[in-house]
Design a protein around this motif. Structure first.
Motif, PDB file in Angstrom:
ATOM      1  N   ILE A   1       0.834  -1.202   0.000  1.00 30.26           N
ATOM      2  CA  ILE A   1       0.000   0.000   0.000  1.00 30.26           C
ATOM      3  C   ILE A   1       0.871   1.255   0.000  1.00 30.26           C
ATOM      4  CG2 ILE A   1      -1.681   1.329   1.366  1.00 30.26           C
ATOM      5  CD1 ILE A   1      -2.818  -1.451   2.262  1.00 30.26           C
ATOM      6  N   GLU A   2       1.979   1.214   0.771  1.00 24.36           N
ATOM      7  CA  GLU A   2       2.923   2.346   0.787  1.00 24.36           C
ATOM      8  C   GLU A   2       3.479   2.621  -0.609  1.00 24.36           C
ATOM      9  OE1 GLU A   2       6.159   1.903   3.534  1.00 24.36           O
ATOM     10  OE2 GLU A   2       4.813   1.584   5.249  1.00 24.36           O
ATOM     11  N   ASN A   3       3.605   1.544  -1.408  1.00 22.34           N
ATOM     12  CA  ASN A   3       4.154   1.677  -2.762  1.00 22.34           C
ATOM     13  C   ASN A   3       3.059   1.874  -3.826  1.00 22.34           C
ATOM     14  OD1 ASN A   3       7.316   1.073  -3.044  1.00 22.34           O
ATOM     15  ND2 ASN A   3       6.536  -0.094  -1.303  1.00 22.34           N
ATOM     16  N   ASP A   4       1.883   2.314  -3.369  1.00 17.93           N
ATOM     17  CA  ASP A   4       0.771   2.692  -4.257  1.00 17.93           C
ATOM     18  C   ASP A   4       0.140   1.515  -4.995  1.00 17.93           C
ATOM     19  OD1 ASP A   4       1.049   5.395  -3.564  1.00 17.93           O
ATOM     20  OD2 ASP A   4       2.620   5.668  -5.071  1.00 17.93           O
ATOM     21  N   PHE A   5       0.266   0.314  -4.459  1.00 15.52           N
ATOM     22  CA  PHE A   5      -0.445  -0.829  -5.022  1.00 15.52           C
ATOM     23  C   PHE A   5      -1.865  -0.851  -4.464  1.00 15.52           C
ATOM     24  CE2 PHE A   5       3.860  -2.035  -5.862  1.00 15.52           C
ATOM     25  CZ  PHE A   5       3.826  -2.938  -6.915  1.00 15.52           C
ATOM     26  N   LEU A   6      -2.821  -1.262  -5.292  1.00 12.23           N
ATOM     27  CA  LEU A   6      -4.202  -1.424  -4.864  1.00 12.23           C
ATOM     28  C   LEU A   6      -4.498  -2.905  -4.680  1.00 12.23           C
ATOM     29  CD1 LEU A   6      -5.988   1.088  -7.269  1.00 12.23           C
ATOM     30  CD2 LEU A   6      -5.347   1.471  -4.882  1.00 12.23           C
ATOM     31  N   GLU A   7      -5.231  -3.233  -3.629  1.00 10.69           N
ATOM     32  CA  GLU A   7      -5.547  -4.635  -3.345  1.00 10.69           C
ATOM     33  C   GLU A   7      -6.912  -4.982  -3.935  1.00 10.69           C
ATOM     34  OE1 GLU A   7      -5.605  -7.786   0.394  1.00 10.69           O
ATOM     35  OE2 GLU A   7      -5.556  -5.632   0.792  1.00 10.69           O
ATOM     36  N   PHE A   8      -6.935  -5.997  -4.821  1.00 16.69           N
ATOM     37  CA  PHE A   8      -8.169  -6.488  -5.413  1.00 16.69           C
ATOM     38  C   PHE A   8      -8.300  -7.984  -5.139  1.00 16.69           C
ATOM     39  CE2 PHE A   8      -7.060  -3.100  -8.710  1.00 16.69           C
ATOM     40  CZ  PHE A   8      -7.873  -2.138  -8.118  1.00 16.69           C
ATOM     41  N   GLN A   9      -9.535  -8.482  -5.242  1.00 17.88           N
ATOM     42  CA  GLN A   9      -9.782  -9.917  -5.081  1.00 17.88           C
ATOM     43  C   GLN A   9     -10.287 -10.483  -6.408  1.00 17.88           C
ATOM     44  OE1 GLN A   9     -11.024  -7.636  -2.597  1.00 17.88           O
ATOM     45  NE2 GLN A   9      -9.048  -8.068  -1.642  1.00 17.88           N
TER      46      GLN A   9
ATOM     47  N   TYR B   1      -1.335  -3.625  -8.929  1.00 10.08           N
ATOM     48  CA  TYR B   1      -2.271  -4.508  -8.225  1.00 10.08           C
ATOM     49  C   TYR B   1      -1.500  -5.442  -7.312  1.00 10.08           C
ATOM     50  CZ  TYR B   1      -3.812  -9.451  -8.211  1.00 10.08           C
ATOM     51  OH  TYR B   1      -4.045 -10.762  -7.887  1.00 10.08           O
ATOM     52  N   PHE B   2      -2.133  -5.784  -6.164  1.00  7.00           N
ATOM     53  CA  PHE B   2      -1.606  -6.898  -5.362  1.00  7.00           C
ATOM     54  C   PHE B   2      -2.764  -7.614  -4.687  1.00  7.00           C
ATOM     55  CE2 PHE B   2      -2.222  -4.229  -1.684  1.00  7.00           C
ATOM     56  CZ  PHE B   2      -2.259  -5.089  -0.582  1.00  7.00           C
ATOM     57  N   GLN B   3      -2.483  -8.822  -4.250  1.00 11.23           N
ATOM     58  CA  GLN B   3      -3.475  -9.632  -3.554  1.00 11.23           C
ATOM     59  C   GLN B   3      -2.737 -10.725  -2.791  1.00 11.23           C
ATOM     60  OE1 GLN B   3      -7.345 -12.461  -4.671  1.00 11.23           O
ATOM     61  NE2 GLN B   3      -6.025 -11.732  -6.292  1.00 11.23           N
ATOM     62  N   ILE B   4      -3.160 -10.985  -1.553  1.00 18.07           N
ATOM     63  CA  ILE B   4      -2.690 -12.183  -0.847  1.00 18.07           C
ATOM     64  C   ILE B   4      -3.625 -13.288  -1.312  1.00 18.07           C
ATOM     65  CG2 ILE B   4      -2.136 -13.231   1.370  1.00 18.07           C
ATOM     66  CD1 ILE B   4      -0.549 -10.677   0.822  1.00 18.07           C
ATOM     67  N   ALA B   5      -3.210 -13.994  -2.354  1.00 20.79           N
ATOM     68  CA  ALA B   5      -4.134 -14.828  -3.131  1.00 20.79           C
ATOM     69  C   ALA B   5      -4.034 -16.306  -2.755  1.00 20.79           C
ATOM     70  CB  ALA B   5      -3.831 -14.670  -4.624  1.00 20.79           C
TER      71      ALA B   5
ATOM     72  N   GLN C   1      -5.339 -21.980 -10.199  1.00 18.30           N
ATOM     73  CA  GLN C   1      -3.970 -22.343  -9.833  1.00 18.30           C
ATOM     74  C   GLN C   1      -3.182 -21.095  -9.449  1.00 18.30           C
ATOM     75  OE1 GLN C   1      -1.962 -24.975 -12.541  1.00 18.30           O
ATOM     76  NE2 GLN C   1      -3.860 -25.980 -13.149  1.00 18.30           N
ATOM     77  N   ALA C   2      -3.560 -19.990 -10.028  1.00 20.30           N
ATOM     78  CA  ALA C   2      -3.017 -18.663  -9.726  1.00 20.30           C
ATOM     79  C   ALA C   2      -3.921 -17.661 -10.434  1.00 20.30           C
ATOM     80  CB  ALA C   2      -1.576 -18.528 -10.214  1.00 20.30           C
ATOM     81  N   PRO C   3      -3.946 -16.410  -9.981  1.00 28.51           N
ATOM     82  CA  PRO C   3      -4.802 -15.413 -10.655  1.00 28.51           C
ATOM     83  C   PRO C   3      -4.151 -14.834 -11.912  1.00 28.51           C
ATOM     84  CG  PRO C   3      -4.375 -14.845  -8.341  1.00 28.51           C
ATOM     85  CD  PRO C   3      -3.387 -15.871  -8.744  1.00 28.51           C
ATOM     86  N   GLN C   4      -3.359 -15.639 -12.618  1.00 27.46           N
ATOM     87  CA  GLN C   4      -2.511 -15.144 -13.705  1.00 27.46           C
ATOM     88  C   GLN C   4      -3.282 -14.313 -14.735  1.00 27.46           C
ATOM     89  OE1 GLN C   4       0.931 -15.432 -14.202  1.00 27.46           O
ATOM     90  NE2 GLN C   4       0.482 -14.000 -15.826  1.00 27.46           N
ATOM     91  N   GLN C   5      -4.293 -14.907 -15.351  1.00 23.95           N
ATOM     92  CA  GLN C   5      -4.999 -14.190 -16.410  1.00 23.95           C
ATOM     93  C   GLN C   5      -5.802 -13.017 -15.853  1.00 23.95           C
ATOM     94  OE1 GLN C   5      -6.671 -16.552 -19.731  1.00 23.95           O
ATOM     95  NE2 GLN C   5      -6.053 -18.368 -18.561  1.00 23.95           N
ATOM     96  N   PHE C   6      -6.372 -13.194 -14.674  1.00 23.46           N
ATOM     97  CA  PHE C   6      -7.160 -12.109 -14.087  1.00 23.46           C
ATOM     98  C   PHE C   6      -6.293 -10.896 -13.752  1.00 23.46           C
ATOM     99  CE2 PHE C   6     -10.128 -15.628 -13.011  1.00 23.46           C
ATOM    100  CZ  PHE C   6     -11.236 -15.120 -13.668  1.00 23.46           C
ATOM    101  N   LYS C   7      -5.088 -11.144 -13.207  1.00 24.88           N
ATOM    102  CA  LYS C   7      -4.281  -9.987 -12.824  1.00 24.88           C
ATOM    103  C   LYS C   7      -3.770  -9.255 -14.072  1.00 24.88           C
ATOM    104  CE  LYS C   7       0.232 -12.231 -11.914  1.00 24.88           C
ATOM    105  NZ  LYS C   7       1.239 -12.407 -10.856  1.00 24.88           N
TER     106      LYS C   7
END
Length: 598
Positions: A157-165, A213-217, A196-202
């Motif tokens: 968040i400090e580095n301006d990433f937004l968290e999405f699900q 973008y980031f997510q604890i996925a 298996q991972a959010p590869q295509q979605f991210k």
């Protein structure tokens, strides 16, 4: 006064002496001294020693109560005498003289004790995980995990990433490990897949115009478990960034990883940014693996040309070289005076690993000259030994093992031998976290079983070659903007700069045998998204479980996972996987077939 507690079991110090307090927690252990009965009361925060005399009305009740029962006590805080102070406890200067005692929840006889850190069978630990997690070491590991995740989230968040699900129910992907499939009730005969991972979605998040973008996925893969990989599921820090090159991603992530490991690494020395960068081909040569443990001060060398010299008379090696084999040398520092049995162990071990064995020579200095000895030392001329010493950076009293195999087998066995020597010779500096990037992975590999070209890494990666030159280039020579972050011999993360050009995507997949129609069917959503203006983008996905495992100094990922499965992908606590009833199966239009007897 609060119904259950005025303080936690870690708060009381001599400042509270004389105060009446109320504590609640688990009976950790008891010590009966006849006239006095001591027990340690434990909660999430710590321990407090409590004491009662045999004249109290509840003395016998405390005497009979089983460990791990939950109780509430009231009593006066008393300073301990100097000789009874416990310096290992935060509350070690005081104890509580119990004036009232209430059992909140009695415990049955325990299948495994919580007091102490004895080793118990994994089956017992996982079946009674709620007890296992009460043990101090396990409790601390899970707290560490929570703190690491919180720290990571704040840094992103400090580095301006937004968290999405991103979605949990999605489409099956033909690449990677096996999918976990979920049958659809509304669409009979069709299945969702757990990601298996959010590869295509991210990537689509970037195409949608978001910048970071980031997510604890949570990620789900139907693959076998091992010490550093959970069967079924794991969590990763999923990251993607727009308008970036490889260096931009490294520059953002390196300081964050340095801070994580510096803060939570129990005073180990952490590599400072910039982390070392090693090309994939160099890593496979020097370390025999694409996840090298740089704490081991041994490098592997290709000595095929030296062995092929006219003044080296090892005919069996030369015949293998003529058929395409290579020879790798693995130095073994300060081992020339080891007994023959030391070297025999490695030779036999290599054969057990499927190799032909490990030949060796030992070095010693005579009249100022280093000479080769041992079973094959006599087959080297003095000049050949000189070249070997220079090439492999050897010293007197060193030994060197030789692996003569196909390139892939030589890499495998020399890499394993390097690790084995590092442990056996106590060469690994356990006080360090050594990071490096492995870069320039090959885009493709040859599948010997199916006799075809396959992807070697992530098929959505950007090749390091333009579209015009792609068709006329040998696919096995093409490298991609793919990278792994490695620490102490563990792959922490994989990542890549993505291929954001649809026409180049078709070209990339065509080399692996996919037609344009195949790509449209299997990756239609991605191709469609890329066709409407996609930014250059890239990212990576560090594994949370593996990071915490390293920080906790554990060899098994189950030691840092709250409720893990066993090696057979079974949840012994909740008894999963389990059978479901016929009504559920009928709703899904599914019938379970009996397994055919062999």
């Amino acid at each position: 006064m609060h119904k259950y507690r005025t303080h936690t079991c870690s708060e009381l110090t001599k400042k509270e002496a004389g105060k009446t307090v109320k504590l609640s927690g688990w009976i950790h252990r008891k010590r009966d001294h006849g006239n006095l009965l001591f027990f340690d009361l434990r909660d999430h925060y710590g321990l407090t020693q409590c004491v009662t005399e045999n004249t109290s009305t509840f003395f016998k009740e405390i005497e009979k109560i089983k460990p791990e029962s939950v109780v509430c006590i009231t009593g006066k805080v008393v300073k301990r005498s100097n000789e009874t102070i416990n310096k290992d406890l935060l509350t070690g200067e005081v104890e509580v003289t119990v004036s009232s005692f209430t059992i909140l929840s009695p415990a049955k006889d325990l299948p495994m004790p919580v007091f102490g850190e004895q080793d118990y069978p994994e089956e017992t630990r996982l079946k009674y995980r709620f007890l296992d997690l009460r043990r101090q070491e396990m409790h601390d590991n899970i707290i560490l995990r929570s703190k690491v995740i919180s720290f990571i989230r704040n840094k992103m968040i400090e580095n301006d990433f937004l968290e999405f699900q991103t979605p949990i129910l999605t489409a099956s992907s033909p690449e990677g490990a096996r999918d976990f499939l979920v049958p659809s009730r509304l669409h009979h005969g069709k299945f969702y897949a757990l990601p298996q991972a959010p590869q295509q979605f991210k990537q689509m998040v970037m195409i949608s115009g978001f910048d970071k973008y980031f997510q604890i996925a949570p990620c789900f893969r139907d693959e076998d478990g091992r010490a550093d990989r959970s069967p079924g599921e794991h969590y990763q820090l999923d990251i993607e960034m727009s308008f970036v090159e490889q260096d931009d991603i490294f520059n953002v992530l390196e300081p964050i990883f340095f801070e994580i490991f510096n803060k939570f690494g129990k005073n180990k020395v952490t590599s400072k940014p910039p982390f070392k960068r090693i090309k994939y081909k160099d890593s496979m040569l020097k370390y025999g693996t694409d996840k090298p443990d740089l704490r081991i001060p041994i490098e592997i060398f290709d000595v095929t040309k030296i062995i092929n010299r006219d003044d080296v008379k090892i005919d069996i090696f030369k015949k293998s070289i003529a058929k395409g084999s290579v020879v790798r040398a693995i130095p073994a520092p300060n081992t020339s005076k080891k007994p023959r049995s030391f070297f025999d162990v490695y030779n036999n071990w290599a054969k057990e690993e499927g190799a032909k064995g490990l030949a060796y020579i030992t070095l010693s200095k005579t009249e100022g000259k280093i000479l080769g000895k041992g079973p094959i030392g006599k087959f080297f001329s003095d000049k050949a030994i000189d070249e070997l010493v220079k090439t492999c950076k050897l010293n007197e009293n060193d030994s060197v093992f030789f692996s003569c195999e196909t390139k892939s087998n030589a890499e495998k066995i020399s890499g394993l031998a390097r690790q084995k020597l590092g442990k056996a010779l106590n060469l690994i500096d356990e006080s360090k976290f050594e990071f490096c990037w492995i870069v320039d992975f090959p885009m493709y590999q040859y599948n010997e079983k199916d006799k075809k070209i396959d992807f070697s890494h992530n098929p959505f990666s950007m090749p390091q070659i333009n579209s015009e030159d792609f068709e006329k280039t040998d696919p096995l020579s093409i490298v991609a903007y793919q990278y792994d972050l490695v620490c102490n011999g563990y792959e922490i993360s994989s990542g890549a700069i993505r291929n954001h050009l649809p026409e180049l995507m078709y070209q990339v997949f065509s080399k692996a045998g996919y037609s344009k129609k195949d790509v449209d069917i299997k990756f239609g959503g991605m191709i469609r998204a890329l066709s409407y203006g996609a930014p250059p983008h890239g990212g990576m996905a560090p594994g949370i479980d593996r990071i915490v495992m390293l920080l906790a100094n554990k060899d098994n990922i189950r030691e840092v996972t709250l409720f893990p499965m066993n090696q057979n992908a079974e949840d012994l606590l909740m008894k999963a996987p389990s059978e479901v009833n016929e009504v559920q199966l009928k709703e899904l239009n599914i019938k379970v077939l009996e397994k055919k007897k062999k």
